[in-house]
Design an enzyme around this catalytic site. Structure first.
Site, PDB file in Angstrom:
ATOM      1  N   LYS A   1      -0.150  13.316  -5.204  1.00  0.00           N
ATOM      2  CA  LYS A   1      -1.121  13.557  -4.122  1.00  0.00           C
ATOM      3  C   LYS A   1      -0.547  12.858  -2.892  1.00  0.00           C
ATOM      4  O   LYS A   1      -0.654  11.653  -2.726  1.00  0.00           O
ATOM      5  CB  LYS A   1      -2.484  12.948  -4.503  1.00  0.00           C
ATOM      6  CG  LYS A   1      -3.683  13.561  -3.849  1.00  0.00           C
ATOM      7  CD  LYS A   1      -3.893  13.330  -2.385  1.00  0.00           C
ATOM      8  CE  LYS A   1      -4.135  11.930  -1.908  1.00  0.00           C
ATOM      9  NZ  LYS A   1      -3.959  11.853  -0.425  1.00  0.00           N
TER      10      LYS A   1
ATOM     11  N   GLU B   1       2.602  -0.548  -4.762  1.00  0.00           N
ATOM     12  CA  GLU B   1       3.431  -1.041  -3.641  1.00  0.00           C
ATOM     13  C   GLU B   1       2.543  -0.992  -2.410  1.00  0.00           C
ATOM     14  O   GLU B   1       2.264   0.083  -1.896  1.00  0.00           O
ATOM     15  CB  GLU B   1       4.640  -0.134  -3.435  1.00  0.00           C
ATOM     16  CG  GLU B   1       5.635  -0.127  -4.561  1.00  0.00           C
ATOM     17  CD  GLU B   1       6.560  -1.331  -4.521  1.00  0.00           C
ATOM     18  OE1 GLU B   1       6.967  -1.727  -3.422  1.00  0.00           O
ATOM     19  OE2 GLU B   1       6.861  -1.867  -5.588  1.00  0.00           O
TER      20      GLU B   1
ATOM     21  N   CYS C   1       6.430  -0.708   5.805  1.00  0.00           N
ATOM     22  CA  CYS C   1       5.788  -1.753   4.993  1.00  0.00           C
ATOM     23  C   CYS C   1       6.521  -3.083   5.119  1.00  0.00           C
ATOM     24  O   CYS C   1       5.909  -4.145   5.059  1.00  0.00           O
ATOM     25  CB  CYS C   1       5.721  -1.306   3.537  1.00  0.00           C
ATOM     26  SG  CYS C   1       7.326  -0.815   2.891  1.00  0.00           S
TER      27      CYS C   1
HETATM   28  P1  NAD Z   1      -3.622   4.402   2.593  1.00  0.00           P
HETATM   29  O1  NAD Z   1      -3.866   3.358   1.565  1.00  0.00           O
HETATM   30  O2  NAD Z   1      -4.691   4.682   3.577  1.00  0.00           O
HETATM   31  O3  NAD Z   1      -3.302   5.797   1.906  1.00  0.00           O
HETATM   32  C1  NAD Z   1      -2.255   5.929   0.997  1.00  0.00           C
HETATM   33  C2  NAD Z   1      -2.570   7.076   0.060  1.00  0.00           C
HETATM   34  O4  NAD Z   1      -3.731   6.720  -0.691  1.00  0.00           O
HETATM   35  C3  NAD Z   1      -2.891   8.388   0.767  1.00  0.00           C
HETATM   36  O5  NAD Z   1      -2.356   9.446   0.019  1.00  0.00           O
HETATM   37  C4  NAD Z   1      -4.397   8.431   0.734  1.00  0.00           C
HETATM   38  O6  NAD Z   1      -4.934   9.734   0.765  1.00  0.00           O
HETATM   39  C5  NAD Z   1      -4.698   7.767  -0.594  1.00  0.00           C
HETATM   40  N1  NAD Z   1      -6.040   7.161  -0.694  1.00  0.00           N
HETATM   41  C6  NAD Z   1      -6.773   6.596   0.286  1.00  0.00           C
HETATM   42  N2  NAD Z   1      -7.941   6.143  -0.219  1.00  0.00           N
HETATM   43  C7  NAD Z   1      -7.944   6.426  -1.537  1.00  0.00           C
HETATM   44  C8  NAD Z   1      -8.854   6.199  -2.610  1.00  0.00           C
HETATM   45  N3  NAD Z   1     -10.028   5.589  -2.433  1.00  0.00           N
HETATM   46  N4  NAD Z   1      -8.500   6.613  -3.856  1.00  0.00           N
HETATM   47  C9  NAD Z   1      -7.317   7.205  -4.063  1.00  0.00           C
HETATM   48  N5  NAD Z   1      -6.418   7.463  -3.098  1.00  0.00           N
HETATM   49  C10 NAD Z   1      -6.727   7.071  -1.845  1.00  0.00           C
HETATM   50  O7  NAD Z   1      -2.259   4.013   3.314  1.00  0.00           O
HETATM   51  P2  NAD Z   1      -1.547   4.780   4.495  1.00  0.00           P
HETATM   52  O8  NAD Z   1      -2.302   4.493   5.747  1.00  0.00           O
HETATM   53  O9  NAD Z   1      -1.287   6.189   4.106  1.00  0.00           O
HETATM   54  O10 NAD Z   1      -0.118   4.049   4.532  1.00  0.00           O
HETATM   55  C11 NAD Z   1       0.074   2.845   5.169  1.00  0.00           C
HETATM   56  C12 NAD Z   1       0.092   1.716   4.152  1.00  0.00           C
HETATM   57  O11 NAD Z   1       1.097   1.963   3.181  1.00  0.00           O
HETATM   58  C13 NAD Z   1       0.450   0.393   4.783  1.00  0.00           C
HETATM   59  O12 NAD Z   1      -0.418  -0.589   4.304  1.00  0.00           O
HETATM   60  C14 NAD Z   1       1.865   0.136   4.285  1.00  0.00           C
HETATM   61  O13 NAD Z   1       2.246  -1.195   4.207  1.00  0.00           O
HETATM   62  C15 NAD Z   1       1.829   0.771   2.950  1.00  0.00           C
HETATM   63  N6  NAD Z   1       3.197   1.060   2.479  1.00  0.00           N
HETATM   64  C16 NAD Z   1       3.746   0.243   1.545  1.00  0.00           C
HETATM   65  C17 NAD Z   1       5.054   0.452   1.096  1.00  0.00           C
HETATM   66  C18 NAD Z   1       5.676  -0.444   0.052  1.00  0.00           C
HETATM   67  O14 NAD Z   1       6.727  -0.082  -0.497  1.00  0.00           O
HETATM   68  N7  NAD Z   1       5.095  -1.570  -0.255  1.00  0.00           N
HETATM   69  C19 NAD Z   1       5.785   1.523   1.611  1.00  0.00           C
HETATM   70  C20 NAD Z   1       5.194   2.341   2.565  1.00  0.00           C
HETATM   71  C21 NAD Z   1       3.887   2.097   2.991  1.00  0.00           C
END
Ligand code: NAD
Length: 505
Positions: free
Chosen positions: A195, A271, A306
C-alpha cells in the site's frame, strides 16, 4: 514509456513526456489491473503548480482482502516461494533490466507526484535498481546452518519466508523506499501486498506491472492504492498477513503496532522518523566544503529525508566561521521547477507538508529561534516551495530541535567539549542516523559506539544511500523504529528461523 536514446533530457523533453504519460491508477491484484470495488476517489497533485496528476480509487478493506487472498494463494501454490533462490534471482535481474528501460517514466512519475527534482529522481531509480540486484544476488548466496549433533542425527536451522508480507510506504522516495521492502521480501520467497503513499503511488503500481513482465507469477506482488485509513489500517489489522513492514512517521508506526497487537501478532518491521545530528569537531579547516555537505545533509530532497541532519552541532571554536560559511551556502540554495534538469531543490511534497513545516517554523520563532539564512524560491507559482532555512539561537529542548520537521530546516548549536557534544547529539527520542565530521578517527570511532543512532557516517553527507551501502544493514533506535534494513541481516528479517531435526538411526 521506454527511455528515449536520442532526445536530450531538457525541460521541454520532460514536459512533453508528462503530457503524454500513461496514467493507470487501478490496483494490481492477482497478476492484473483490476477494477476497484470502491467508487470513492482521491487525487495526487504536482506540488510545483497544483495541477492534478492522477485520480485514484480510494481502495479499502475489500480490495485489501482480495490482494491478501491473491498473495496467500500464490504463496501456498509455491510458484515463487517454492523456487530455488537462484531462479528468483534471475527474475529479479530481469525486473532490474525493465526498471532501467522504463527509468524515465518511473522518475517522471515520482517527480510529478511529490516534486522531487527530475535529476535526483533519475539517480534514485539507478540506486533502486542497484539495490534490487545486490539483494537478489545476496539472497541466492545466503546459507542455512547445519548444527553439531550426534552421528545418528541431522539438525538444521533453516530460514523460511514469513508468507504474506504487507508493506506500507511513504512518499518521500516513492519507488526507492518501496523497493527497499519489495526486493528483500521477494528475494526471500514471500508474497506481498504493497500500500504505497496516497501522495505518490504511480511508480509503485507501474513496478507491479513490470514485475509481472519480468516473470513474477501472478498474485506474488500486489499493489493497492488507498489512504492510510482505511487501506493501510486494513492491511495492518489483517488476520492473514504474516509480516507488516512499514516506513513512515513514528505516529503511524505506533498505531500500526497496536493494530498488529489487536490482530494476529504479525511480525512488524518499523522504519520511522529521525532527528539526526551532524557533529562537527574543531580539527577541520575547509569551511566552504564542509558547509556544502552539511547543507546538502539537511536540505537534500527539500529536507524530506528520514536521515536529514537537522541538528548541526559545531565545536565552539569553529562556530562563527562555519556559521558564516553555512549562511552563505544556504543563501544560494534555489528551489525551482522539478522537471527542469538543472533544478537541485524542489517544492515540498504537498500543501499539508508545506503548512506543517511553516507552522513548526512559527513555533521556532516564538521560542526565540532566529533565521540565520534562507534559500531562494525561484518560482513559487501556486506551489509549495520553501527556501532552505538555517536557524540560530535554538536550544536542545526547542520543538524544532526535538520534532521531525521533514522540510529543509536545520538548527545550529555550539558545543563546548566532547562530553557536551555527545549529550546534545543524544538528546533526542529518535535514533536513526548521525554524521560525525573530524579528522580524529579514534574519536569518531568512540562516538560511533556511543551515539544513539542506527547508522553513523563519518565525514560524508547524511543520505539514505550512504546508509544502504551494499551489504550494510542498520537497525534504528527509539522512536525511529526497529528491524534491520539492508544487507544479509535485512534479508533475514523477511524470514523466520526454523529448527529441523532428523533421527537417522
Ligand atoms: P505517514 O506515516 O503519514 O504515512 C506513511 C504510510 O502510512 C502511507 O502509506 C500512509 O497512507 C500510511 N498510513 C497513514 N496512517 C495510517 C494508519 N493509521 N494505518 C495504516 N497506514 C497508515 O508518513 P509520510 O508522511 O508518508 O512519510 C514521512 C515519514 O516517513 C517521516 O516521518 C519520515 O521520517 C519517515 N521515513 C522514514 C524512513 C526510514 O527509513 N526510517 C524513510 C523514509 C521516510
Amino acid at each position: 514509456m521506454t527511455n528515449s536514446s536520442e532526445a536530450p533530457r531538457t525541460l521541454a523533453y520532460w514536459q512533453r513526456a508528462a503530457a503524454t504519460l500513461r496514467i493507470d491508477t487501478r490496483p494490481v491484484i492477482g497478476g492484473q489491473r483490476v477494477e476497484p470495488l470502491t467508487t470513492e476517489t482521491f487525487q495526487s497533485v504536482h506540488p510545483h503548480d497544483g495541477r492534478v496528476v492522477a485520480t485514484y480509487p480510494a481502495c479499502g478493506m475489500a480490495e485489501i482482502d482480495l490482494a491478501v487472498a491473491a498473495a496467500r494463494k500464490a504463496f501456498e501454490a509455491g510458484c515463487w516461494s517454492g523456487l530455488a533462490p537462484a531462479e528468483r534471482t534471475r527474475v529479479m535481474h530481469r525486473l532490474g533490466d525493465l526498471l532501467r528501460q522504463h527509468g524515465d517514466e518511473l522518475a517522471l512519475m515520482d517527480s510529478l507526484e511529490m516534486g522531487m527534482p527530475i535529476a535526483q529522481a533519475l539517480g534514485d531509480i539507478d540506486e533502486s535498481i542497484d539495490g534490487l540486484r545486490a539483494l537478489a544476488e545476496l539472497a541466492s548466496q545466503l546459507t542455512d546452518l547445519v548444527l553439531p549433533s550426534a552421528p545418528h542425527a541431522l539438525a538444521l536451522n533453516l530460514r523460511v519466508p514469513h508468507g504474506v508480507v504487507g508493506a506500507i510506504t511513504p512518499w518521500n522516495f516513492p519507488l526507492y523506499v518501496a523497493l527497499s521492502k519489495v526486493a528483500p521480501a521477494l528475494a526471500m520467497g514471500n508474497s506481498l501486498v504493497l500500500k504505497p503513499s496516497e501522495l505518490a503511488s504511480l511508480s509503485c503500481l507501474r513496478l507491479a506491472e513490470l514485475a509481472l513482465e519480468a516473470g513474477l507469477p501472478p498474485g506474488v506482488f500486489n499493489v493497492v492504492p488507498g489512504r492510510g485509513l482505511p487501506a493501510g489500517q486494513a492491511l495492518a489489522r489483517h488476520m492473514d498477513v504474516d509480516c507488516l513492514t512499514f516506513t513512515g512517521s513514528t505516529a503511524t508506526g505506533l498505531q500500526l503496532l497496536q493494530d498488529a497487537g489487536r490482530s494476529n501478532l504479525k511480525v512488524t518491521l518499523l522504519e520511522c522518523g529521525g532527528k539526526s545530528p551532524q557533529l562537527v569537531f574543531d580539527d577541520l579547516d575547509d569551511m566552504d566544503t564542509l558547509a556544502d555537505t552539511l547543507v546538502q545533509g539537511f536540505a537534500w530532497n527539500s529536507g524530506q529525508v528520514c536521515v536529514a541532519g537537522t541538528r548541526i552541532l559545531v565545536a565552539q571554536h569553529l562556530f562563527d566561521r562555519l556559521a558564516e560559511a553555512l549562511a552563505e551556502r544556504v543563501g544560494t540554495c534555489l528551489t525551482g521547477d522539478p522537471l527542469d534538469p538543472t533544478t537541485t531543490h524542489g517544492p515540498l511534497a504537498s500543501r499539508g507538508q508545506f503548512e506543517r513545516v511553516t507552522h513548526l517554523l512559527a513555533q521556532a520563532h516564538k521560542q526565540g529561534a532566529r533565521v540565520l539564512a534562507r534559500g531562494q524560491v525561484a518560482s513559487a507559482a501556486q506551489g509549495c516551495h520553501l527556501g532552505a532555512t538555517l536557524l540560530a539561537d535554538v536550544a536542545s529542548d526547542h520543538i524544532v530541535m526535538q520534532d521531525e520537521v521533514f522540510g529543509p530546516v536545520a538548527g545550529l548549536m555550539p558545543f563546548a567539549d566532547v562530553d557536551q557534544a555527545l549529550a546534545l547529539a543524544n538528546a533526542t527520542r529518535y535514533g536513526l542516523f548521525a554524521t560525525v565530521w573530524t579528522r580524529d578517527l579514534p574519536l569518531a570511532h568512540r562516538f560511533a559506539r556511543r551515539l544513539r543512532a542506527g547508522s553513523v557516517v563519518v565525514n560524508a553527507v547524511a543520505s539514505p544511500r550512504t546508509a544502504h551501502v551494499r551489504g550494510s544493514g542498520a537497525e534504528p533506535v527509539g522512536l525511529s523504529g526497529y528491524g534491520i534494513e539492508g544487507g544479509a541481516a535485512g534479508l533475514r528479517a523477511y524470514t523466520r528461523q526454523r529448527s529441523v531435526q532428523f533421527n537417522l538411526g
